[in-house]
Design a protein around this motif. Structure first.
Motif, PDB file in Angstrom:
ATOM      1  N   LEU A  30      -5.828  -5.058  -5.646  1.00  0.00           N
ATOM      2  CA  LEU A  30      -4.451  -4.908  -6.127  1.00  0.00           C
ATOM      3  C   LEU A  30      -3.455  -5.271  -5.031  1.00  0.00           C
ATOM      4  O   LEU A  30      -2.431  -5.918  -5.293  1.00  0.00           O
ATOM      5  N   GLU A  31      -3.752  -4.861  -3.810  1.00  0.00           N
ATOM      6  CA  GLU A  31      -2.889  -5.182  -2.672  1.00  0.00           C
ATOM      7  C   GLU A  31      -2.768  -6.697  -2.497  1.00  0.00           C
ATOM      8  O   GLU A  31      -1.673  -7.224  -2.294  1.00  0.00           O
TER       9      GLU A  31
ATOM     10  N   ARG B 256      -8.365  -1.027  -4.534  1.00  0.00           N
ATOM     11  CA  ARG B 256      -7.043  -1.009  -3.898  1.00  0.00           C
ATOM     12  C   ARG B 256      -6.769  -2.305  -3.164  1.00  0.00           C
ATOM     13  O   ARG B 256      -5.674  -2.855  -3.233  1.00  0.00           O
TER      14      ARG B 256
ATOM     15  N   LEU C 220       0.783   1.602  -4.093  1.00  0.00           N
ATOM     16  CA  LEU C 220      -0.617   1.972  -4.242  1.00  0.00           C
ATOM     17  C   LEU C 220      -0.929   3.290  -3.550  1.00  0.00           C
ATOM     18  O   LEU C 220      -0.025   4.032  -3.181  1.00  0.00           O
TER      19      LEU C 220
ATOM     20  N   LYS D 240       0.836  -1.209   0.000  1.00  0.00           N
ATOM     21  CA  LYS D 240       0.000   0.000   0.000  1.00  0.00           C
ATOM     22  C   LYS D 240       0.867   1.255   0.000  1.00  0.00           C
ATOM     23  O   LYS D 240       0.609   2.194  -0.772  1.00  0.00           O
TER      24      LYS D 240
END
Length: 239
Positions: A138-139, A135, A127, A123
């Motif tokens: 993707l994390e 998010r 990100l 993060k």
């Protein structure tokens, strides 16, 4: 009739060409993003991450930020243990996700306490901050790649250099100077525990002016840091 069919076919061709061009562009963009991620994973094994989305945003908002990355050798071991005890006690035992913590969080109906240090590195470095499913997805996708590409000690080192400890204060070196006027290598067990205690809410807590609740939390972190040193849960990031 034949002329009408030919007109329809001609009308379809530009639309089909646009769709094909869009999907080609999308695949190329995806390949560029994946390639950049792969290169950064390789580079960050040795090179400190440059400005991130969040530090850039805070730098623009505040005018400047304080941050000075340092190697793990220049961070007091008690600081590393305190951060792990506070944020991810099973850091050395998982592959990026603490399934036990996730199950507890689900049972309690909250995500609090389920995010590992590896996830926080993803993060903080790759990100943006905020709560969104995009998010988090993707994390979840990037975290195993980070675990595969980087040693645990390096993951923790990046975390300690990117974590926010106060408004505009990023990384443990800047935080040690900001709060106590010492380097990260000179932090005492008490100071390290107080820094670790502010991590969940760096803008709302102060390591220099700790509330009673923060003092209590720091004492628990000191005990936790000593425990993981004794039972071997600090072995993956200590010399």
């Amino acid at each position: 009739m034949a002329r009408g069919r030919r007109a329809k076919k001609k009308g379809k061709r530009p639309a089909q060409a646009l769709r094909r061009a869009f999907w080609r562009w999308l695949w190329r963009a995806a390949l560029v993003i994946v390639g950049a991620l792969g290169l950064s994973l390789l580079a960050y094994r040795w090179v400190d991450p440059p400005v991130t989305i969040y530090t850039w945003q805070e730098g623009r908002r505040l005018g400047m930020i304080a941050q000075k990355p340092v190697p793990m050798a220049r961070i007091a071991p008690v600081m590393a243990r305190a951060a792990v005890a506070a944020e991810d006690a099973n850091f050395c035992q998982h592959w990026g996700f603490d399934m036990a913590a996730i199950r507890v969080a689900i049972a309690e109906g909250s995500g609090r306490g389920a995010s590992t240090i590896s996830q926080q590195v993803v993060k903080n470095v790759w990100l943006w901050h905020g709560r969104s499913w995009a998010r988090k997805a993707l994390e979840a996708a990037i975290t195993p790649l980070v675990e595969a590409a980087l040693p645990k000690r390096r993951i923790l080192e990046i975390y300690l250099n990117q974590a926010e400890f106060d408004e505009g204060v990023f990384g443990v070196e800047a935080a040690a100077w900001h709060y106590f006027g010492v380097t990260a290598a000179e932090l005492s067990a008490v100071q390290a525990a107080r820094l670790a205690a502010v991590l969940p809410d760096p803008k709302g807590r102060s390591a220099a002016r700790p509330s009673a609740a923060l003092r209590e939390r720091a004492a628990a972190i000191m005990d936790g840091a000593a425990t993981i040193a004794r039972d071997g849960r600090a072995a993956c990031f200590e010399d």
